[in-house]
Every structure is written in structure tokens, then in C-alpha cells.
Design an enzyme around this catalytic site. Structure first.
Site, mmCIF file in Angstrom:
data_model
loop_
_atom_site.group_PDB
_atom_site.id
_atom_site.type_symbol
_atom_site.label_atom_id
_atom_site.label_comp_id
_atom_site.label_asym_id
_atom_site.label_seq_id
_atom_site.Cartn_x
_atom_site.Cartn_y
_atom_site.Cartn_z
ATOM 1 N N LYS A 111 0.964 -1.273 -0.051
ATOM 2 C CA LYS A 111 -0.011 0.118 0.007
ATOM 3 C C LYS A 111 0.904 1.306 -0.030
ATOM 4 O O LYS A 111 0.599 2.171 -0.610
ATOM 5 C CB LYS A 111 -0.870 -0.087 1.228
ATOM 6 N N LYS A 191 -9.364 -10.167 -8.120
ATOM 7 C CA LYS A 191 -10.357 -10.445 -6.978
ATOM 8 C C LYS A 191 -11.439 -9.508 -6.936
ATOM 9 O O LYS A 191 -11.282 -8.242 -7.673
ATOM 10 C CB LYS A 191 -9.745 -10.155 -5.501
ATOM 11 N N LYS A 194 -15.116 -3.601 -5.333
ATOM 12 C CA LYS A 194 -15.802 -2.496 -5.833
ATOM 13 C C LYS A 194 -14.784 -1.522 -6.653
ATOM 14 O O LYS A 194 -15.286 -0.786 -7.500
ATOM 15 C CB LYS A 194 -16.487 -1.672 -4.723
#
Ligand code: SF4
Length: 329
Positions: A111, A191, A194
Site C-alpha cells: 500500500k 479479486k 468495488k
């Protein structure tokens, strides 16, 4: 009864991926364990987010969890920021957590690479996860394999705190690796998520489910109706495993390997099974959405039960860490 804790980000309504990947298991686990399920809004703010949307996304996730089958009579469902003790224990555990352990976390490294400026909260994310679980002295954490490293750190934090302030006080939580399914998105590549726009919402209409499934990716080896396929590498087969009865799953595998049917036939069957499973959930979600005060009342009651447990832990933690007593809340 063993106590379990698990959290989910306030990402709005559930989609089929996080239902099959986590929440379907939670619905089963709530009858087998003393269970707490938390909408982790404090975790959500470690990534860029829109403050104007946070509350409604949190509400939508709460509605989703109840509609999916979490029952306030069987488990505790609550929102993380409604129980202030999560923040307090987070800070107290920060004092025993080595920086090097945090910097080694794979999820942090991934990240951090994607952010221009890295908030300290992203680095400290696993400490808050440890606080979430240790606050309730939960000994089992239902997790996917991508969370196992965080759980190891959680155990390390518990060990370090115990060594300094109270042998055996915090249990060292174990992973409850459930047979959760990793559902890919409709593109069959990443995966279901949204942010990638490749989801089927849990409460979508039968028509919308079919419209999304019809063009979804399948085994690329099945170029024509006559080409046999490999069900294990097809995401539609994963959906069958989640929604179709075992006999049908076996029939799907056989028909795929022998080119006994086309992918569209296969998708129609899974669509019908999904619609049959999800229709009652959609109806429950609609009823809950029409009763926002009722949902808030459930969340208030859930936070109250969680807070009562959390306060007991925090009182002992403060005591063992040597803070002055007598004038606190
Ligand atoms: S027949 Fe079904 S399982 Fe096989 S490739 Fe087509 S959609 Fe996938």
C-alpha cells in the site's frame, strides 16, 4: 464457548465476493462461537476516503450484515468508532510494538508504494487490528490467508504486552482459516472488488444478476461450444461452489470437462441458484433500509454490549500498566 472477532471495512453494500469470502462463514460461526463482528470504520480512514460518504457506507455495510444473516440475538454486530476503547487500547499497544515489525508487513509495503505520502495510520494498521481482537480477549480470528501475517504480529504484540505487564493476560489469537472462497471479479482476472468495478452486488435484482453474469469471463480454452474446459480455473465454477447444491456442482464439472454444455447454459444454472439464495437476503435488506432507526437501534445495542466487554479489559490494562486511578471516566 470460544470467542471470535472479525471485522469488515465499511465499503457499502456487500458484494458476492465478500459474502462468499467471509460473511457467509460468519453466519455459520455465530451459532458455534461467542462472536463479535465489527464494521471497521477507523481502519477505513487510513486510505484516501470521502468524509461525506463514510457514514452512509457504514450504514449500508451494517444493513448488509444483518440482511446476510447476522443475528443480534446470536452475535454482537457493531461499528468500531462507536466503542472508543478501540482507540485507547490501540495507543497502549503501540507502546510495546517494535517499528521494525510494522515496516516488514507485506500489506504495508504494497500500500505504501501506491501512496505519494504515507500516513502513519497505514503503518500502525496492524496495531489497531490487534487492539480490536485483544480488547475482547478473542482467541480465534476468522481470516483469509492474506491476513495471516497480521495475525502473527498480533500474537507478537500480545506476547510482548503480557511479558511486560501481565503473564497470560491476553490470549494469543489463532487464525480460524475457514473454507472461504476467493471469488474473482466478472473479468475473471482480479479479486472481486468495488474499486475494480467487477462485482455483483448481494442485493441486485434477478435481471441485473443475469445481465452481469452473461458476459462474464470463463475458461478461455472454451472458445467454441465443442471445446472442453477446466472448471477449477473458471470463476463461474467458484460461484457454483458457493451457490449450487453439491449434485449440481458435480454435474457442472462433468459438463465442462466433456463440453456437455455451453458456458451460457452453465451461467443460467448458476444465475438461477444465486437468485434463489439471494432473494430472501434482498428482501431483508429492503425492509432494513426502510427502517433506518431500527438499524441504528440494533447498532446502538451492539456497541453497548461490546463496550461493556471492552471496558472490563481496559480497566485491567490501565491497572496493570500503572496509570493513576480515581478520576477517569
Ligand atoms: S462450462 Fe461453466 S465452469 Fe466450464 S468454462 Fe464454461 S462457465 Fe466455466
Amino acid at each position: 464457548m470460544t470467542r471470535i472477532f472479525s471485522g469488515i471495512q465499511p465499503s457499502g453494500e456487500l458484494h458476492v465476493g465478500n459474502y462468499l469470502g467471509a460473511v457467509q462463514n460468519w453466519v455459520r460461526l455465530q451459532s458455534e462461537h461467542d462472536s463479535l463482528f465489527c464494521v471497521v470504520d477507523l481502519h477505513a480512514i487510513t486510505q484516501p476516503y470521502e468524509p461525506a460518504n463514510l457514514a452512509s457506507l457504514t450504514m449500508d455495510m451494517a444493513v448488509s450484515l444483518y440482511a446476510a444473516g447476522l443475528d443480534p440475538d446470536k452475535c454482537i454486530v457493531f461499528v468500531q468508532s462507536h466503542v472508543a476503547e478501540h482507540n485507547e487500547l490501540n495507543w497502549l499497544l503501540t507502546s510495546v510494538t517494535p517499528l521494525g515489525e510494522l515496516e516488514r508487513q507485506t500489506q504495508f509495503k504494497d500500500k505504501a508504494q501506491r501512496n505519494e505520502s504515507v500516513p502513519a495510520g497505514l503503518l500502525a494498521y496492524p496495531i489497531l487490528q490487534a487492539a480490536d481482537v485483544l480488547l475482547y480477549k478473542a482467541s480465534l480470528v476468522p481470516v483469509g490467508e492474506d491476513q495471516v501475517q497480521h495475525l502473527e504480529l498480533m500474537r507478537e504484540i500480545a506476547r510482548r504486552w503480557n511479558a511486560r505487564f501481565g503473564a497470560g493476560f491476553f490470549p494469543e489469537p489463532q487464525a480460524l482459516l475457514t473454507k472461504a472462497r476467493r471469488v474473482l471479479g466478472l473479468d475473471g482476472k482480479a479479486k472481486m472488488s468495488k474499486s475494480l468495478g467487477n462485482t455483483i452486488g448481494l442485493f441486485e435484482s434477478p435481471e441485473a444478476i443475469w445481465e452481469k453474469l452473461r458476459p462474464a469471463a470463463t475458461d478461455p480454452a472454451r472458445k467454441t461450444r465443442k471445446d472442453p474446459g477446466t472448471p477449477e480455473i473458471c470463476n463461474i465454477f467458484t460461484l457454483h461452489q458457493g451457490f449450487s447444491p453439491p449434485d449440481t456442482v458435480a454435474e457442472v464439472a462433468q459438463n465442462c470437462r466433456t463440453a456437455g454444455w455451453g458456458c451460457l447454459d452453465c451461467k443460467r444454472v448458476v444465475a438461477d441458484n444465486m437468485i434463489a439464495t439471494l432473494t430472501p437476503l434482498r428482501e431483508r435488506a429492503a425492509a432494513l433500509k426502510a427502517d433506518a432507526p431500527g438499524v441504528m437501534e440494533r447498532l446502538r445495542a451492539g456497541a453497548g454490549k461490546a463496550r461493556a466487554l471492552a471496558r472490563r479489559t481496559i480497566a485491567e490494562v490501565r491497572d496493570r500498566m500503572g496509570f493513576l486511578k480515581g478520576a477517569e471516566d
